[in-house]
Scaffold this motif. Sequence first.
Motif, mmCIF file in Angstrom:
data_model
loop_
_atom_site.group_PDB
_atom_site.id
_atom_site.type_symbol
_atom_site.label_atom_id
_atom_site.label_comp_id
_atom_site.label_asym_id
_atom_site.label_seq_id
_atom_site.Cartn_x
_atom_site.Cartn_y
_atom_site.Cartn_z
ATOM 1 N N GLY A 16 23.471 -3.281 -7.675
ATOM 2 C CA GLY A 16 22.177 -3.218 -8.660
ATOM 3 C C GLY A 16 21.290 -4.765 -8.446
ATOM 4 N N TRP A 17 22.449 -5.477 -8.334
ATOM 5 C CA TRP A 17 21.682 -7.497 -8.309
ATOM 6 C C TRP A 17 20.329 -7.192 -7.053
ATOM 7 N N ALA A 18 20.443 -5.901 -5.754
ATOM 8 C CA ALA A 18 20.006 -5.909 -4.558
ATOM 9 C C ALA A 18 18.007 -5.341 -4.785
ATOM 10 N N ILE A 19 18.798 -4.132 -6.071
ATOM 11 C CA ILE A 19 17.292 -3.455 -6.647
ATOM 12 C C ILE A 19 17.067 -4.519 -7.604
ATOM 13 N N GLY A 20 17.355 -5.500 -8.236
ATOM 14 C CA GLY A 20 16.807 -6.155 -9.376
ATOM 15 C C GLY A 20 16.054 -6.910 -8.340
ATOM 16 N N TYR A 21 16.469 -7.499 -7.705
ATOM 17 C CA TYR A 21 15.277 -8.581 -6.862
ATOM 18 C C TYR A 21 14.119 -7.805 -6.559
ATOM 19 N N LEU A 22 14.279 -6.392 -5.450
ATOM 20 C CA LEU A 22 13.352 -5.610 -5.284
ATOM 21 C C LEU A 22 12.392 -5.045 -6.683
ATOM 22 N N GLY A 23 13.427 -4.415 -7.333
ATOM 23 C CA GLY A 23 11.832 -4.246 -9.169
ATOM 24 C C GLY A 23 11.313 -5.119 -8.871
ATOM 25 N N GLY A 24 11.547 -6.817 -9.227
ATOM 26 C CA GLY A 24 11.130 -7.729 -9.337
ATOM 27 C C GLY A 24 10.123 -8.223 -9.095
ATOM 28 N N GLY A 25 10.470 -8.148 -7.442
ATOM 29 C CA GLY A 25 9.409 -8.894 -6.658
ATOM 30 C C GLY A 25 7.875 -7.690 -6.376
ATOM 31 N N LEU A 26 8.633 -6.599 -6.331
ATOM 32 C CA LEU A 26 6.817 -5.842 -6.386
ATOM 33 C C LEU A 26 6.215 -5.365 -7.310
ATOM 34 N N LEU A 27 7.096 -5.726 -8.725
ATOM 35 C CA LEU A 27 6.062 -5.922 -9.686
ATOM 36 C C LEU A 27 4.904 -7.169 -9.794
ATOM 37 N N LEU A 28 5.910 -8.939 -8.712
ATOM 38 C CA LEU A 28 5.352 -9.944 -8.735
ATOM 39 C C LEU A 28 3.988 -9.687 -7.595
ATOM 40 N N ALA A 29 4.519 -8.574 -6.772
ATOM 41 C CA ALA A 29 3.423 -8.995 -5.518
ATOM 42 C C ALA A 29 2.306 -8.488 -6.365
ATOM 43 N N LEU A 30 2.863 -7.032 -7.007
ATOM 44 C CA LEU A 30 1.322 -6.186 -7.577
ATOM 45 C C LEU A 30 -0.012 -6.734 -8.318
ATOM 46 N N ASN A 31 1.312 -7.759 -9.279
ATOM 47 C CA ASN A 31 0.042 -8.578 -10.259
ATOM 48 C C ASN A 31 -0.338 -9.765 -9.439
ATOM 49 N N LEU A 32 0.637 -9.833 -8.541
ATOM 50 C CA LEU A 32 -0.236 -10.928 -7.863
ATOM 51 C C LEU A 32 -1.503 -11.197 -7.620
ATOM 52 N N VAL A 33 -2.413 -9.422 -6.491
ATOM 53 C CA VAL A 33 -3.015 -9.185 -6.258
ATOM 54 C C VAL A 33 -4.455 -9.098 -8.186
ATOM 55 N N LEU A 34 -3.525 -8.949 -8.867
ATOM 56 C CA LEU A 34 -4.069 -8.721 -9.798
ATOM 57 C C LEU A 34 -4.429 -10.364 -10.000
ATOM 58 N N TYR A 35 -4.123 -11.070 -10.144
ATOM 59 C CA TYR A 35 -4.324 -12.609 -10.029
ATOM 60 C C TYR A 35 -5.158 -12.970 -8.947
ATOM 61 N N LEU A 36 -4.863 -12.891 -7.964
ATOM 62 C CA LEU A 36 -5.746 -13.814 -6.813
ATOM 63 C C LEU A 36 -7.010 -13.117 -7.028
ATOM 64 N N GLN A 37 -7.306 -11.970 -7.419
ATOM 65 C CA GLN A 37 -8.639 -11.209 -7.315
ATOM 66 C C GLN A 37 -8.934 -10.674 -8.189
ATOM 67 N N HIS A 38 -8.672 -11.702 -9.829
ATOM 68 C CA HIS A 38 -9.602 -11.324 -10.968
ATOM 69 C C HIS A 38 -10.962 -11.193 -11.420
ATOM 70 N N GLU A 39 -10.816 -12.738 -10.590
ATOM 71 C CA GLU A 39 -13.442 -12.565 -10.144
ATOM 72 C C GLU A 39 -13.749 -11.523 -9.778
ATOM 73 N N SER A 40 -13.209 -10.849 -8.806
ATOM 74 C CA SER A 40 -13.600 -10.013 -8.267
ATOM 75 C C SER A 40 -13.354 -8.240 -9.514
ATOM 76 N N LEU A 41 -12.519 -8.538 -10.339
ATOM 77 C CA LEU A 41 -12.294 -7.351 -10.528
ATOM 78 C C LEU A 41 -13.236 -7.362 -12.255
ATOM 79 N N GLY A 42 -13.533 -8.738 -12.699
ATOM 80 C CA GLY A 42 -14.790 -8.848 -13.648
ATOM 81 C C GLY A 42 -13.671 -9.732 -14.611
ATOM 82 N N LEU A 43 -12.418 -10.035 -14.533
ATOM 83 C CA LEU A 43 -11.448 -10.709 -15.610
ATOM 84 C C LEU A 43 -11.601 -12.557 -15.297
ATOM 85 N N THR A 44 -10.931 -13.093 -16.485
ATOM 86 C CA THR A 44 -10.996 -14.214 -16.740
ATOM 87 C C THR A 44 -9.048 -14.538 -16.044
#
Length: 477
Positions: free
Chosen positions: A193-221
Amino acid sequence: MPVSAPPAALDDSPGARRREQRGWYFYDWANSAFYTVVISVFLGPYLIPVAKTAACAKDFPTVASGTCLDTFDALVLRHPGLGYVDVLGADIRPAAYFGLITTIAVFLQILVLPVVGALADHTGRKKELLGGFAYVGALAAMCLFFVEGDRYLLGGVLFILANLAYGASVVVYDSFLPQISTPEERDGVSSRGWAIGYLGGGLLLALNLVLYLQHESLGLTQGMAVRICMASAALWWATFTIIPLLRLRNRPVPAHESTALRSVGGSFRQLGRTLAELRRYPLTLLFLIAYLVYNDGVQTVIGNSAAFASEALKLSQDVQITAILMVQFVAFFGALLLGRLARSFGTKRTVLASLVLWTAIVAMAMFVAEGQALQFYLMAFAIAIVLGGTQALSRSLFSLVIPRGREAEYFSLLQISDKGSAFIGSLTITLALQFTNSYRIAILSMVVFFVIGFVLLAVTNLPRAIRAAGNEVPGRI
């Protein structure tokens, strides 16, 4: 008027247990996104500038908003009586605002979580309570999307509500562990359970960091990107909570009051009896104290790792973010690894060995060279290996030394004691910095927590504690 408990016994076959276990794992996957994305990464750095915007509008109205934010510290230095925001009539510095609302959230958890635990055990409606708290928390977190401009108070209220609901849901979630697993299965189930929690949190964080780091190219503030990231964590939490709600089952409980008000009253009385009866389980209390001591060290090291990286090692935020990501994914394998080691060498020995490794890790902090990102990554990698396993196996051990039918109450005590003791590690770090002005020595001071926790756990007679609680002693402990 009292009502009868459900008459039919539940199917407790291995197949039925595995079905529940697989559903149970997914709540760790669901809620870890909120903790990782919102609490650990985005909300604090976002909410403080929101509070500064409010302070600028109030105290420096002639300064352009953007200019005021860029020069806020300099303006406050020239005008020390200005630069505050109002919180219930108190003047609070914007930099201290996130710490303040976190403290309020923790205080409310200390008051509320025991009642949640008692209510869950008293009524037996754990699945309904889990879903209710999860969706209240997810809705509050989703509304963080509307926190912008100078709406710092809205952000504070929503965070407190989401964090309180998150803690309450975890109490109910943890209390399912001894009901869906045998003593022999407990370590593996908790670790997965604990391991799957780390995997889930890490996966969404990775996706969000792509959005965050590329926000200008996506037209977002940048602000809009952060708000989308926080809303996505809430949506993730709400969506994947459906799976455990479909799989988990309530257990029969003794007859209880039929109305909600009477149930709450009965829950308070039951909680009072639990606190009084804790004296009958001195070894359970000793284990609880040992856990609180070494877990305080764990939480303090994790909470100060970013400050250690920036202040002592002078590393960039990019290094810190990538280290957080690495920890999330490596901790997934670390939790599984320690769970397997527990099956071979015993749970207690594995936890004790992990505390030795924690001691070595914080001692390494004295020798990590300034500007050496690779050395910091190696230190973070070592932390990730023992992080999830230490906590997962401790949860498993605690589930063995508590009496049946009182799981949620005792896990609420674990949660609130954890929250209430957290200030000791923070105070130790603060005092070390005050007297030495060195983050290296401050982190090194955590050795005391691991050594004391090791000794207390080593002298705890776990087989006797398990038998005293009326539970079966696993073949290897």
